[in-house]
Design a protein around this motif. Sequence first.
Motif, mmCIF file in Angstrom:
data_model
loop_
_atom_site.group_PDB
_atom_site.id
_atom_site.type_symbol
_atom_site.label_atom_id
_atom_site.label_comp_id
_atom_site.label_asym_id
_atom_site.label_seq_id
_atom_site.Cartn_x
_atom_site.Cartn_y
_atom_site.Cartn_z
ATOM 1 N N LEU A 125 0.810 -1.215 0.000
ATOM 2 C CA LEU A 125 0.000 0.000 0.000
ATOM 3 C C LEU A 125 0.845 1.266 0.000
ATOM 4 O O LEU A 125 0.508 2.268 0.653
ATOM 5 N N TYR A 126 1.954 1.225 -0.780
ATOM 6 C CA TYR A 126 2.801 2.407 -0.849
ATOM 7 C C TYR A 126 2.063 3.600 -1.449
ATOM 8 O O TYR A 126 2.304 4.744 -1.071
ATOM 9 N N SER A 127 1.190 3.328 -2.416
ATOM 10 C CA SER A 127 0.471 4.433 -3.055
ATOM 11 C C SER A 127 -0.409 5.165 -2.054
ATOM 12 O O SER A 127 -0.555 6.394 -2.116
ATOM 13 N N LEU A 128 -0.979 4.429 -1.090
ATOM 14 C CA LEU A 128 -1.800 5.065 -0.066
ATOM 15 C C LEU A 128 -0.947 5.964 0.819
ATOM 16 O O LEU A 128 -1.365 7.059 1.203
ATOM 17 N N LEU A 129 0.276 5.512 1.100
ATOM 18 C CA LEU A 129 1.177 6.314 1.915
ATOM 19 C C LEU A 129 1.568 7.599 1.210
ATOM 20 O O LEU A 129 1.938 8.596 1.853
ATOM 21 N N ALA A 130 1.497 7.609 -0.125
ATOM 22 C CA ALA A 130 1.781 8.832 -0.884
ATOM 23 C C ALA A 130 0.536 9.697 -1.024
ATOM 24 O O ALA A 130 0.612 10.929 -0.939
ATOM 25 N N ILE A 131 -0.621 9.078 -1.232
ATOM 26 C CA ILE A 131 -1.842 9.833 -1.493
ATOM 27 C C ILE A 131 -2.318 10.576 -0.255
ATOM 28 O O ILE A 131 -2.811 11.710 -0.355
#
Length: 284
Positions: A125-131
């Motif tokens: 869930l790296y994208s969530l950590l960016a979003i």
Amino acid sequence: MSLAGDIETVLSSGVRLAAPLAFAACGEYLAERAGTLNISVEAMMLGAAFGAVAVAGLTGSGIAGLLAGVLIGALIGLVHGVLAHGLAVNTFVVGLVLNALVLGLTSYLIATAAPLSRPPERWPLYSLLAIVPLTWWLVGRSRWGLELRAAGENPQAAAMTGIRVNLRRRQALLWCGALSGLGGAYLAVGEVGSFNQNMTAGRGYLVIAAVIFGGWRLARTLVGCALFGLADALRLALPALGVTLNSQLLISAPYLLALLAMLLFASRHNQPQALGRPFPRGGA
């Protein structure tokens, strides 16, 4: 399995089930801060889930499916924005019609097309950590976010300073659509690996409940998503743990929890002052 192992499994499942809600909640939070109570989150997630599985199946690429979901969600956000903030159609009516339209359309397509399925692709869930920090920065630190918040708090005063209120609200719906689409696509391609009729099953409404539960604060909104995801994971885990409860009660548990959470913890004093209020088309 030990009790510790059972708890770890439930928590792990809760995180995965909360992720689609969190993606969409970041978008809904931004849209509501701009003054739009976006009822069409369900349509954005459901349409994106269908499109993501279809494209992933055709191309063999889960990433392509995710991108397709983002585009479909953004398209629905664009339609909502044009109708509600361009043509001054009641935003609640637009949202409900879009939800019904997408549910009917995907139900028809799944009944007439070949079954849509592929092995789920488990992504970190790296994208969530960016979003999440990006959404926080956009709303709280950027000039664009300042104008969005002005559109949600006092659109008349914002328009007098040259802010195009309805344009900012349409842009917020595009962002909401893209992130809700990402949430729906992640659910379908990353967790389930197939599309089933009405597979989002009201998750779009849980997203709205999470924003209200969070008092229109991003961190608390994400706590709400985690709470609802954990309730959903527990619903799925109880039968496997040998706990026998009424199946209909288990299905409704996350939604009952959402209602209870809003009744007990929602902080109304933080609500954007112009939330849900239309702005004249002359304000652009």
